[in-house]
Write a protein that holds these residues in place. Structure first.
Motif, PDB file in Angstrom:
ATOM      1  N   ARG A  36       0.837  -1.211   0.000  1.00 22.42           N
ATOM      2  CA  ARG A  36       0.000   0.000   0.000  1.00 22.42           C
ATOM      3  C   ARG A  36       0.867   1.255   0.000  1.00 22.42           C
ATOM      4  O   ARG A  36       0.585   2.223  -0.720  1.00 22.42           O
ATOM      5  N   SER A  37       1.964   1.217   0.774  1.00 25.79           N
ATOM      6  CA  SER A  37       2.844   2.392   0.848  1.00 25.79           C
ATOM      7  C   SER A  37       3.522   2.682  -0.485  1.00 25.79           C
ATOM      8  O   SER A  37       3.953   3.815  -0.735  1.00 25.79           O
ATOM      9  N   GLN A  38       3.623   1.659  -1.336  1.00 21.37           N
ATOM     10  CA  GLN A  38       4.278   1.809  -2.633  1.00 21.37           C
ATOM     11  C   GLN A  38       3.276   2.077  -3.762  1.00 21.37           C
ATOM     12  O   GLN A  38       3.645   2.055  -4.935  1.00 21.37           O
ATOM     13  N   GLY A  39       2.033   2.297  -3.403  1.00 20.03           N
ATOM     14  CA  GLY A  39       1.040   2.669  -4.409  1.00 20.03           C
ATOM     15  C   GLY A  39       0.336   1.512  -5.077  1.00 20.03           C
ATOM     16  O   GLY A  39      -0.333   1.706  -6.105  1.00 20.03           O
ATOM     17  N   TYR A  40       0.440   0.306  -4.526  1.00 16.25           N
ATOM     18  CA  TYR A  40      -0.283  -0.825  -5.110  1.00 16.25           C
ATOM     19  C   TYR A  40      -1.770  -0.689  -4.791  1.00 16.25           C
ATOM     20  O   TYR A  40      -2.163  -0.188  -3.735  1.00 16.25           O
ATOM     21  N   HIS A  41      -2.581  -1.165  -5.718  1.00 13.13           N
ATOM     22  CA  HIS A  41      -4.028  -0.996  -5.605  1.00 13.13           C
ATOM     23  C   HIS A  41      -4.715  -2.163  -4.910  1.00 13.13           C
ATOM     24  O   HIS A  41      -5.799  -2.006  -4.354  1.00 13.13           O
ATOM     25  N   ALA A  42      -4.130  -3.344  -4.992  1.00 11.02           N
ATOM     26  CA  ALA A  42      -4.741  -4.541  -4.410  1.00 11.02           C
ATOM     27  C   ALA A  42      -3.653  -5.566  -4.167  1.00 11.02           C
ATOM     28  O   ALA A  42      -2.561  -5.506  -4.750  1.00 11.02           O
ATOM     29  N   CYS A  43      -3.958  -6.533  -3.307  1.00 16.33           N
ATOM     30  CA  CYS A  43      -3.017  -7.631  -3.077  1.00 16.33           C
ATOM     31  C   CYS A  43      -3.659  -8.946  -3.496  1.00 16.33           C
ATOM     32  O   CYS A  43      -4.862  -9.165  -3.298  1.00 16.33           O
ATOM     33  N   LEU A  44      -2.847  -9.793  -4.103  1.00 19.48           N
ATOM     34  CA  LEU A  44      -3.244 -11.157  -4.432  1.00 19.48           C
ATOM     35  C   LEU A  44      -2.847 -12.012  -3.237  1.00 19.48           C
ATOM     36  O   LEU A  44      -1.660 -12.200  -2.962  1.00 19.48           O
ATOM     37  N   LEU A  45      -3.830 -12.518  -2.513  1.00 17.40           N
ATOM     38  CA  LEU A  45      -3.599 -13.117  -1.207  1.00 17.40           C
ATOM     39  C   LEU A  45      -3.488 -14.637  -1.296  1.00 17.40           C
ATOM     40  O   LEU A  45      -4.478 -15.340  -1.503  1.00 17.40           O
ATOM     41  N   SER A  46      -2.278 -15.140  -1.113  1.00 15.77           N
ATOM     42  CA  SER A  46      -2.041 -16.584  -1.087  1.00 15.77           C
ATOM     43  C   SER A  46      -2.284 -17.121   0.310  1.00 15.77           C
ATOM     44  O   SER A  46      -1.837 -16.540   1.303  1.00 15.77           O
TER      45      SER A  46
END
Length: 357
Positions: A115-125
């Protein structure tokens, strides 16, 4: 960060269905991180027309999180910066997806960094929680979703995933900050479990389905599911792909998805040629992912395709034992010769020097 915090363009693109390549890790002959080639790969995906890029995922090698390697943060940071610079210069917004895994404290830490790096979503394994109860899995997912939007991930057990039953997906679909689900079960029954669960939860308007079934890409994208729920019949489709297979020959993947969207938007009959092409793509995937050897060479296989195009300097992985299987290179030779219309070699040749500058 909530889904509502994302720009309308990103939300609309994700809902429409986009190509999201799962980015590999660029290493040099000493198995050290190669920022120049990592940058070139990112520029390639953007110029090929991908609507998103996923990094820190299986194709990027989970070992980047090993403290002795410590590449998770550098790779995510660089990729985000290159996306902002390269796509921004074209006035484009790219959906940035970060792979997140591990038990809850690790997953929360990775999501907060992303999130701090500007990602919009996480793919959660959920591979690290394979022995957990459904209630514990859902609690874990809710905690990560409190940090940033989540893409659910059904990873096939052959490469480290775990079986996630309908009951899990039915509960998962109730989590408000879920934007999409990537179905990579390589199994039609398990794929149907996910689709049914989202429809039964009445979340098909909020959660977008993406294929990760590299063995069935075109058929997944063409199929309309009609699911009878308690209240009505839902018609839903898998709208895009977040795929390791699409990290190679990406320009052709974009053209393919555009073609499929156009056909389905017009309610045209599905050409039988597309069904034949589905088998051709699956045949290529079998060679690239080393299906004959239980997917042992899946990461070196995609590296080899990119190496031949000049987009990677070699096939090296972080684990020296992770190499092409016996006969895998010959299988890659075979499918390249058999299906020349599926590669984007000419596009790469025209632009490679610019991406590597």
């Amino acid at each position: 960060m909530q889904i509502s915090d994302l720009s309308p363009t990103i939300r609309e693109n994700v809902r429409r269905g986009i190509v999201i390549p799962a980015q590999p890790l660029a290493l040099d002959a000493n198995r050290q991180f190669d920022p120049r080639y990592q940058t070139a790969l990112t520029r390639y995906y953007i110029d090929a027309g991908a609507g998103g890029i996923a990094v820190g995922v299986h194709s990027t090698q989970f070992a980047i999180r090993d403290p002795s390697i410590a590449l998770y943060e550098p790779v995510l940071r660089l990729t985000s910066e290159v996306i902002d610079e390269h796509a921004g210069s074209q006035g484009r917004e790219i959906f940035k997806v970060a792979g997140v895994c591990g038990r809850t404290p690790q997953a929360i830490g990775e999501a907060e960094f992303a999130r701090s790096q500007g990602y919009h979503a996480c793919l959660l394994s959920l591979a690290a929680l394979a022995d957990s109860t459904i209630d514990d899995l859902i609690a874990h997912c809710r905690e990560v979703a409190s940090v940033m939007p989540v893409i659910g991930f059904y990873l096939q057990p052959a490469v480290g995933g775990c079986v996630l039953p309908y009951e899990f997906w039915r509960e998962f679909a109730e989590i408000e900050n879920v934007i999409a689900v990537k179905v990579a079960a390589f199994n039609r029954y398990q794929t149907l479990d996910v689709v049914r669960a989202i429809c039964d939860a009445d979340r098909d308007d909020a959660i977008t389905l993406y294929t990760g079934n590299d063995d069935n890409i075109i058929a997944d994208l063409l199929t309309t599911y009609r699911i009878a729920t308690e209240h009505d019949v839902k018609s839903v489709r898998i709208r895009g792909g977040l795929l390791g297979h699409w990290c190679v020959w990406t320009r052709k993947a974009v053209e393919l998805l555009d073609e499929i969207h156009l056909i389905l938007d017009r309610s045209d009959d599905i050409p039988s040629e597309l069904l034949s092409r589905n088998i051709q793509v699956t045949d290529c995937n079998a060679a690239f992912f080393d299906a004959a050897n239980g997917f042992a060479g899946c990461i070196p296989g995609i590296h080899e395709v990119l190496r031949r195009q000049g987009l990677l300097p070699g096939t090296w992985c972080l684990d020296p034992k992770e190499v092409l299987s016996d006969g895998q290179s010959e299988e890659i030779d075979r499918v390249i010769a058999a299906y020349p219309s599926l590669n984007d070699d000419a596009f790469v040749r025209e632009n490679l020097s610019r991406w590597l500058r």
